[in-house]
Enzyme design. Structure first.
Site, PDB file in Angstrom:
ATOM      1  N   GLU A 126       0.844  -1.204   0.000  1.00 51.93           N
ATOM      2  CA  GLU A 126       0.000   0.000   0.000  1.00 51.93           C
ATOM      3  C   GLU A 126       0.874   1.247   0.000  1.00 51.93           C
ATOM      4  OE1 GLU A 126      -3.690  -0.014   2.347  1.00 51.93           O
ATOM      5  OE2 GLU A 126      -2.919   1.809   3.328  1.00 51.93           O
ATOM      6  N   ASP A 128       0.391   5.459   0.530  1.00 51.08           N
ATOM      7  CA  ASP A 128      -0.605   6.373   1.112  1.00 51.08           C
ATOM      8  C   ASP A 128      -0.197   7.835   1.041  1.00 51.08           C
ATOM      9  OD1 ASP A 128      -2.121   4.185   1.962  1.00 51.08           O
ATOM     10  OD2 ASP A 128      -1.224   4.158   3.962  1.00 51.08           O
ATOM     11  N   GLU A 130      -2.073  10.979   2.992  1.00 53.04           N
ATOM     12  CA  GLU A 130      -3.136  11.390   3.899  1.00 53.04           C
ATOM     13  C   GLU A 130      -2.984  12.880   4.193  1.00 53.04           C
ATOM     14  OE1 GLU A 130      -4.507   7.554   6.503  1.00 53.04           O
ATOM     15  OE2 GLU A 130      -2.820   8.731   7.290  1.00 53.04           O
ATOM     16  N   ASN A 145       2.767   7.267   3.817  1.00 51.77           N
ATOM     17  CA  ASN A 145       3.093   5.995   4.458  1.00 51.77           C
ATOM     18  C   ASN A 145       3.217   4.937   3.373  1.00 51.77           C
ATOM     19  OD1 ASN A 145       3.661   4.144   6.465  1.00 51.77           O
ATOM     20  ND2 ASN A 145       1.629   4.179   7.398  1.00 51.77           N
ATOM     21  N   ARG A 154       5.753   3.504   8.367  1.00 54.53           N
ATOM     22  CA  ARG A 154       6.831   4.214   7.682  1.00 54.53           C
ATOM     23  C   ARG A 154       6.382   5.647   7.377  1.00 54.53           C
ATOM     24  NH1 ARG A 154       7.233  -1.159   5.050  1.00 54.53           N
ATOM     25  NH2 ARG A 154       9.402  -1.916   5.171  1.00 54.53           N
ATOM     26  N   GLU A 155       5.797   6.310   8.363  1.00 53.50           N
ATOM     27  CA  GLU A 155       5.235   7.633   8.131  1.00 53.50           C
ATOM     28  C   GLU A 155       6.315   8.702   7.944  1.00 53.50           C
ATOM     29  OE1 GLU A 155       4.354   5.719  10.691  1.00 53.50           O
ATOM     30  OE2 GLU A 155       2.184   5.394  10.631  1.00 53.50           O
TER      31      GLU A 155
END
Length: 295
Positions: A126, A128, A130, A145, A154-155
């Site tokens: 995935e 991301d 956000e 992420n 893994r932000e």
């Protein structure tokens, strides 16, 4: 006197943002140039990238989704009763997948607009974006992420160098066997290179986006609206009957031959130096290899 100082401070902030925006435009990315060069010289094996209805389904709360102009624009609404979302009809393996998004204006604190690619499997891959809402007058926070074989956390967070509520901006993933690049208006803000195992290269992913609210939302300001257009799918559509087609490094697919280079690294370093506010790698005493190869 206080009002004067506030205006002066605001002016300085606006000037700083303008200078930063000019710098971003000057350093512009090589990804857009590569895409334009390839598309002008050869045909692409990518999927259609036009209408909403031809490529997407509403996946959550159809009564909170407004399709405008025969699918040229879509609004997702969030209120006390529900959020909303849509997702792609097909799955893809490598290419550029992106959306133009105009985020929730004014006091959007507690709202989250998510845009992602996901395999939706138990051991999911995935990617991301956000967008974390803010109080009126504050900068939006972009959180990125990445999950590989189900492992996330893994932000990386950034402050955007523009007002993402004033107009549409293009957010995309450029994904090939060499690396995944997270792009904002064709500027790289993050890279994940295929130098560590595992790397997301085997699971096809769909496109998903939604708007939802956390416990801190001030519902007196609802409805909250995020708007979408420019539904870009310049990618290899995955087929169960021909699963190896997307791994063909066909030179006509501009993304297949795009490798990390000095220009992309320079752009990324500029963004990290000026706009990154949080990095998961800083939590490690001895960061994993991916932290050194992707910085």
């Amino acid at each position: 006197m206080a009002a004067f100082l506030h205006r002066r401070k605001k002016k300085k902030v606006m000037v700083a943002l303008l200078v930063a925006a000019i710098a971003i435009l000057v350093i512009g990315g090589s990804v857009g140039a590569a895409r334009r060069a390839r598309s002008s010289s050869s045909s692409s094996s990518s999927s259609s990238a036009s209408s909403f209805s031809g490529n997407y389904d509403i996946t959550w709360a159809p009564d909170h989704v407004d399709v405008i102009g025969h699918g040229q624009e879509v609004d997702l609404r969030l209120d006390r009763s529900s959020g909303a979302g849509f997702g792609s009809k097909n799955r893809f393996l490598f290419g550029q997948l992106g959306l133009q998004i105009k985020l929730v204006p004014y006091d959007s604190s507690g709202t989250i607009v998510a845009y992602m690619l996901s395999s939706l499997t138990d051991d999911r891959d995935e990617l991301d974006f956000e967008f974390l809402g803010n109080s009126t007058g504050q900068s939006y926070t972009l959180q990125t992420n990445l999950f590989v074989s189900g492992k996330g956390k893994r932000e990386q967070r950034f402050k955007l160098w523009f007002d993402p509520t004033a107009d549409f901006h293009f957010y995309s993933f450029v994904w090939n066997p060499f690396q995944v690049i997270f792009m904002v208006d064709d500027i790289p803000v993050r890279v994940f290179k295929n130098t560590t195992d595992p790397y997301p290269s085997t699971k096809p992913m769909g496109i998903y986006t939604n708007i939802w609210g956390s416990s801190s939302v001030d519902w007196d300001h609802a409805p909250f609206v995020a708007s979408y257009r420019g539904f870009t799918i310049d990618a290899c559509q995955y087929s169960e009957t021909s699963p190896d087609d997307c791994h063909d490094t066909n030179s006509q697919r501009w993304w297949s031959s795009l490798e990390w280079n000095d220009q992309l690294q320079g752009n990324l370093s500029f963004v990290r130096r000026n706009y990154m506010i949080d990095d998961y790698c800083s939590a490690y005493e001895s960061p994993p290899l991916e932290c050194t190869t992707n910085s």
